[in-house]
Motif scaffolding. Structure first.
Motif, PDB file in Angstrom:
ATOM      1  N   HIS A   1       0.831  -1.208   0.000  1.00 36.86           N
ATOM      2  CA  HIS A   1       0.000   0.000   0.000  1.00 36.86           C
ATOM      3  C   HIS A   1       0.868   1.261   0.000  1.00 36.86           C
ATOM      4  O   HIS A   1       1.955   1.273   0.590  1.00 36.86           O
ATOM      5  CB  HIS A   1      -0.923   0.013   1.230  1.00 36.86           C
ATOM      6  N   VAL A   2       0.344   2.308  -0.624  1.00 39.99           N
ATOM      7  CA  VAL A   2       1.057   3.586  -0.647  1.00 39.99           C
ATOM      8  C   VAL A   2       0.978   4.204   0.748  1.00 39.99           C
ATOM      9  O   VAL A   2      -0.108   4.322   1.325  1.00 39.99           O
ATOM     10  CB  VAL A   2       0.415   4.547  -1.682  1.00 39.99           C
ATOM     11  N   VAL A   3       2.155   4.583   1.282  1.00 43.38           N
ATOM     12  CA  VAL A   3       2.181   5.234   2.587  1.00 43.38           C
ATOM     13  C   VAL A   3       2.281   6.751   2.399  1.00 43.38           C
ATOM     14  O   VAL A   3       1.602   7.527   3.067  1.00 43.38           O
ATOM     15  CB  VAL A   3       3.389   4.733   3.416  1.00 43.38           C
ATOM     16  N   ASP A   4       3.115   7.157   1.468  1.00 38.16           N
ATOM     17  CA  ASP A   4       3.324   8.599   1.253  1.00 38.16           C
ATOM     18  C   ASP A   4       3.777   8.792  -0.190  1.00 38.16           C
ATOM     19  O   ASP A   4       4.600   8.030  -0.693  1.00 38.16           O
ATOM     20  CB  ASP A   4       4.410   9.097   2.224  1.00 38.16           C
ATOM     21  N   VAL A   5       3.265   9.805  -0.850  1.00 36.75           N
ATOM     22  CA  VAL A   5       3.643  10.037  -2.243  1.00 36.75           C
ATOM     23  C   VAL A   5       3.608  11.539  -2.537  1.00 36.75           C
ATOM     24  O   VAL A   5       2.785  12.265  -1.972  1.00 36.75           O
ATOM     25  CB  VAL A   5       2.708   9.264  -3.208  1.00 36.75           C
ATOM     26  N   ARG A   6       4.540  11.976  -3.369  1.00 37.83           N
ATOM     27  CA  ARG A   6       4.528  13.375  -3.827  1.00 37.83           C
ATOM     28  C   ARG A   6       4.790  13.401  -5.324  1.00 37.83           C
ATOM     29  O   ARG A   6       5.613  12.625  -5.831  1.00 37.83           O
ATOM     30  CB  ARG A   6       5.602  14.195  -3.113  1.00 37.83           C
ATOM     31  N   VAL A   7       4.096  14.284  -6.017  1.00 36.61           N
ATOM     32  CA  VAL A   7       4.223  14.406  -7.475  1.00 36.61           C
ATOM     33  C   VAL A   7       4.569  15.858  -7.790  1.00 36.61           C
ATOM     34  O   VAL A   7       3.881  16.779  -7.330  1.00 36.61           O
ATOM     35  CB  VAL A   7       2.893  14.022  -8.176  1.00 36.61           C
ATOM     36  N   GLY A   8       5.652  16.064  -8.547  1.00 38.63           N
ATOM     37  CA  GLY A   8       6.066  17.424  -8.921  1.00 38.63           C
ATOM     38  C   GLY A   8       6.072  17.583 -10.437  1.00 38.63           C
ATOM     39  O   GLY A   8       6.388  16.631 -11.162  1.00 38.63           O
ATOM     40  N   LEU A   9       5.736  18.784 -10.897  1.00 43.46           N
ATOM     41  CA  LEU A   9       5.686  19.051 -12.343  1.00 43.46           C
ATOM     42  C   LEU A   9       6.647  20.177 -12.720  1.00 43.46           C
ATOM     43  O   LEU A   9       6.892  21.089 -11.925  1.00 43.46           O
ATOM     44  CB  LEU A   9       4.276  19.492 -12.757  1.00 43.46           C
ATOM     45  N   THR A  10       7.146  20.109 -13.941  1.00 39.37           N
ATOM     46  CA  THR A  10       7.948  21.215 -14.462  1.00 39.37           C
ATOM     47  C   THR A  10       7.570  21.490 -15.913  1.00 39.37           C
ATOM     48  O   THR A  10       6.938  20.659 -16.578  1.00 39.37           O
ATOM     49  CB  THR A  10       9.462  20.915 -14.349  1.00 39.37           C
ATOM     50  N   ALA A  11       7.939  22.688 -16.377  1.00 40.45           N
ATOM     51  CA  ALA A  11       7.821  23.106 -17.779  1.00 40.45           C
ATOM     52  C   ALA A  11       6.384  23.346 -18.243  1.00 40.45           C
ATOM     53  O   ALA A  11       6.153  23.530 -19.425  1.00 40.45           O
ATOM     54  CB  ALA A  11       8.508  22.090 -18.708  1.00 40.45           C
TER      55      ALA A  11
ATOM     56  N   GLY B   1      -2.640   4.969   1.643  1.00 44.93           N
ATOM     57  CA  GLY B   1      -3.438   3.891   2.233  1.00 44.93           C
ATOM     58  C   GLY B   1      -4.008   2.918   1.209  1.00 44.93           C
ATOM     59  O   GLY B   1      -4.644   1.925   1.587  1.00 44.93           O
ATOM     60  N   LYS B   2      -3.812   3.203  -0.073  1.00 42.73           N
ATOM     61  CA  LYS B   2      -4.413   2.342  -1.104  1.00 42.73           C
ATOM     62  C   LYS B   2      -3.342   1.520  -1.818  1.00 42.73           C
ATOM     63  O   LYS B   2      -2.179   1.917  -1.891  1.00 42.73           O
ATOM     64  CB  LYS B   2      -5.138   3.195  -2.140  1.00 42.73           C
ATOM     65  N   ALA B   3      -3.770   0.406  -2.387  1.00 35.98           N
ATOM     66  CA  ALA B   3      -2.877  -0.376  -3.249  1.00 35.98           C
ATOM     67  C   ALA B   3      -2.864   0.297  -4.616  1.00 35.98           C
ATOM     68  O   ALA B   3      -3.884   0.846  -5.047  1.00 35.98           O
ATOM     69  CB  ALA B   3      -3.407  -1.801  -3.374  1.00 35.98           C
ATOM     70  N   MET B   4      -1.711   0.278  -5.279  1.00 34.01           N
ATOM     71  CA  MET B   4      -1.616   0.946  -6.572  1.00 34.01           C
ATOM     72  C   MET B   4      -2.324   0.129  -7.652  1.00 34.01           C
ATOM     73  O   MET B   4      -2.064  -1.061  -7.804  1.00 34.01           O
ATOM     74  CB  MET B   4      -0.141   1.140  -6.941  1.00 34.01           C
TER      75      MET B   4
ATOM     76  N   THR C   1       2.443  11.084 -15.655  1.00 35.28           N
ATOM     77  CA  THR C   1       2.159  10.930 -14.223  1.00 35.28           C
ATOM     78  C   THR C   1       1.647   9.524 -13.947  1.00 35.28           C
ATOM     79  O   THR C   1       2.090   8.859 -13.001  1.00 35.28           O
ATOM     80  CB  THR C   1       1.134  11.984 -13.749  1.00 35.28           C
ATOM     81  N   LYS C   2       0.737   9.079 -14.780  1.00 39.15           N
ATOM     82  CA  LYS C   2       0.212   7.714 -14.605  1.00 39.15           C
ATOM     83  C   LYS C   2       1.363   6.697 -14.660  1.00 39.15           C
ATOM     84  O   LYS C   2       1.504   5.849 -13.774  1.00 39.15           O
ATOM     85  CB  LYS C   2      -0.826   7.423 -15.708  1.00 39.15           C
ATOM     86  N   ARG C   3       2.193   6.836 -15.692  1.00 42.46           N
ATOM     87  CA  ARG C   3       3.304   5.879 -15.841  1.00 42.46           C
ATOM     88  C   ARG C   3       4.291   5.993 -14.685  1.00 42.46           C
ATOM     89  O   ARG C   3       4.825   4.989 -14.199  1.00 42.46           O
ATOM     90  CB  ARG C   3       4.045   6.145 -17.150  1.00 42.46           C
ATOM     91  N   ALA C   4       4.537   7.226 -14.249  1.00 43.64           N
ATOM     92  CA  ALA C   4       5.538   7.425 -13.184  1.00 43.64           C
ATOM     93  C   ALA C   4       5.063   6.841 -11.851  1.00 43.64           C
ATOM     94  O   ALA C   4       5.845   6.226 -11.124  1.00 43.64           O
ATOM     95  CB  ALA C   4       5.868   8.907 -13.043  1.00 43.64           C
ATOM     96  N   VAL C   5       3.789   7.031 -11.517  1.00 44.91           N
ATOM     97  CA  VAL C   5       3.336   6.476 -10.223  1.00 44.91           C
ATOM     98  C   VAL C   5       3.291   4.941 -10.283  1.00 44.91           C
ATOM     99  O   VAL C   5       3.603   4.266  -9.297  1.00 44.91           O
ATOM    100  CB  VAL C   5       1.974   7.062  -9.731  1.00 44.91           C
ATOM    101  N   LEU C   6       2.942   4.404 -11.450  1.00 48.35           N
ATOM    102  CA  LEU C   6       2.966   2.935 -11.583  1.00 48.35           C
ATOM    103  C   LEU C   6       4.406   2.423 -11.438  1.00 48.35           C
ATOM    104  O   LEU C   6       4.658   1.437 -10.740  1.00 48.35           O
ATOM    105  CB  LEU C   6       2.388   2.514 -12.942  1.00 48.35           C
TER     106      LEU C   6
ATOM    107  N   ALA D   1       6.896   3.942  -9.887  1.00 46.77           N
ATOM    108  CA  ALA D   1       7.359   4.146  -8.504  1.00 46.77           C
ATOM    109  C   ALA D   1       6.837   3.040  -7.591  1.00 46.77           C
ATOM    110  O   ALA D   1       7.474   2.672  -6.607  1.00 46.77           O
ATOM    111  CB  ALA D   1       6.920   5.519  -8.005  1.00 46.77           C
ATOM    112  N   ALA D   2       5.660   2.507  -7.937  1.00 46.97           N
ATOM    113  CA  ALA D   2       5.068   1.434  -7.126  1.00 46.97           C
ATOM    114  C   ALA D   2       5.570   0.060  -7.563  1.00 46.97           C
ATOM    115  O   ALA D   2       5.124  -0.968  -7.041  1.00 46.97           O
ATOM    116  CB  ALA D   2       3.549   1.485  -7.237  1.00 46.97           C
ATOM    117  N   GLY D   3       6.475   0.066  -8.548  1.00 46.19           N
ATOM    118  CA  GLY D   3       7.052  -1.200  -9.013  1.00 46.19           C
ATOM    119  C   GLY D   3       6.135  -1.959  -9.954  1.00 46.19           C
ATOM    120  O   GLY D   3       6.348  -3.143 -10.230  1.00 46.19           O
ATOM    121  N   ASN D   4       5.068  -1.285 -10.468  1.00 45.01           N
ATOM    122  CA  ASN D   4       4.144  -1.970 -11.399  1.00 45.01           C
ATOM    123  C   ASN D   4       4.632  -1.871 -12.840  1.00 45.01           C
ATOM    124  O   ASN D   4       5.287  -0.946 -13.209  1.00 45.01           O
ATOM    125  CB  ASN D   4       2.735  -1.343 -11.334  1.00 45.01           C
TER     126      ASN D   4
END
Ligand code: FAD
Ligand code: SF4
Length: 327
Positions: free
Chosen positions: A250-260, A277-280, A317-322, A324-327
């Motif tokens: 489960h995700v405990v803590d996550v941060r997403v940053g954008l540029t450009a 608190g959720k599973a990715m 963002t979708k690809r990056a969070v997946l 980061a979660a090892g998916n």
């Protein structure tokens, strides 16, 4: 395009550098690697009487782990040193992941983390030669009073286009700013103004000396995804950094940053509330992508259409969070 004439100062200590800045605050520019400043000076975007070269200030280079578990990075540390640091790769992987995408190896050998943080905002109407800009009647950011991107407005929307700041924001970085009266420490989030023509809170007599990453941000998985025209050398046209901590799937803590895609690098508000608190899952990653796309406000400051750049923020963002979660 020739360089304007200037006098060069080469201090050896921060105090000496701050002294020069204080004395010539009205007409001086700091140079670190020079990979952005020199082209800008050739384009006559800056014509300072004095240039302050930081390369002789040894105290401003190096990656130094701290006793509290955090790390301090000198502002003149090259991006190459950052991308190759085993220490950063193991503990703060989002930063080397972003650094390794900046420009090209030659430019990363010269370019510094301080220069990347302080990078001027960019626009197709601004990063041009004097003759080109004159032909268009100039613009608000330099020498003119209209904006070609948002005509009728009074704000400059030039895009912040550095790669490492979104990763640094995700890592809760702080920076040290020095002047002749002492040092102050600010969160990186509070360093940027969101204005394209006055993008950072740095007085003319100040310089950035160090970057701090806290122990609490160590050990997160880190990902950086970037859209650019030429894969081997270009500035980002959209960039997404993600740091994530998970436990028991489960995700405990996550941060997403954008540029450009805005005049400042930004954190995506609500990303942690959405995921913690959720599973990715694919659906969750898509929902975060939607949130990021709503945070991005790309305009016609850069190559590729704003619509495409916003869409790529959603996809990356979708690809990056997946990832980061090892998916
Ligand atoms: C062809 C090309 C491609 C590029 N591609 C990318 C890219 O993909 N991603 C990207 O992020 N950048 C890119 N850049 C820009 C640049 O190479 C990097 O941003 C680099 O990190 C800038 O660091 P520098 O040390 O060379 O900065 P400099 O050029 O020395 O300085 C940049 C700005 O920061 C200020 N500054 C520097 N250090 C300090 C300090 N310590 N305190 C206060 N102000 C300071 C300078 O006064 C100047 O305004 C590219 C540049 C070129 C020429
Ligand atoms: S956004 Fe407008 S004011 Fe700013 S650099 Fe571009 S054209 Fe100039």
């Amino acid at each position: 395009m020739s360089l304007p004439q200037f006098k060069l100062f080469r201090p050896h200590t921060v105090e000496e550098a701050a002294g020069f800045l204080d004395k010539h605050a009205k007409n001086i520019r700091v140079i670190a690697g020079g990979t952005d400043l020199i082209p800008s000076m050739r384009q006559k975007l800056f014509e300072p009487e004095y240039v302050l070269d930081l390369r002789g200030v040894a105290a401003m280079r190096g990656i130094r782990p701290q006793t509290d578990g955090g790390v301090e990075i000198g502002a003149s540390t090259t991006l190459r040193a950052i991308e190759r640091s085993d220490y950063l790769l193991q503990r703060y992987s989002a930063l080397p992941a972003a650094a390794t995408t900046v420009a090209s190896p030659v430019l990363r050998n010269m370019g510094t983390i301080g220069g990347n943080i302080c990078l001027d905002t960019r626009c197709l109407w601004y990063n041009q030669s004097l003759t080109w800009r004159k032909g268009c009647g100039f613009c608000i950011k330099k020498d003119g009073d209209l904006c070609h991107v948002a005509p009728g407005g009074t704000k400059c929307w030039a895009a912040f286009s550095g790669d490492t700041p979104p990763a640094l924001l995700c890592l809760n970085a702080e920076i040290e700013i020095a002047s002749s009266v002492g040092v102050r420490r600010v969160t990186l989030q509070n360093f940027y103004t969101g204005l394209g023509d006055d993008y950072r809170k740095l007085r003319p007599n100040e310089l950035v000396t160090r970057v701090f990453l806290p122990a609490s941000s160590a050990g997160y998985s880190g990902i950086y995804r970037k859209l650019r025209v030429r894969g081997s050398i270009d500035y980002p046209l959209a960039g997404v950094a993600v740091v994530m901590k998970r436990s028991n799937g489960h995700v405990v803590d996550v941060r997403v940053g954008l540029t450009a895609v805005n005049p400042a690098p930004v954190l995506v508000k609500g990303a942690n509330e959405l995921m913690a608190g959720k599973a990715m899952t694919e659906a969750l990653a898509e929902a975060v992508g939607d949130l990021a796309a709503r945070t991005a406000k790309p305009l016609t400051t850069s190559a590729l259409t704003p619509e495409y750049r916003r869409e790529m923020i959603r996809v990356f963002t979708k690809r990056a969070v997946l990832a980061a979660a090892g998916n």
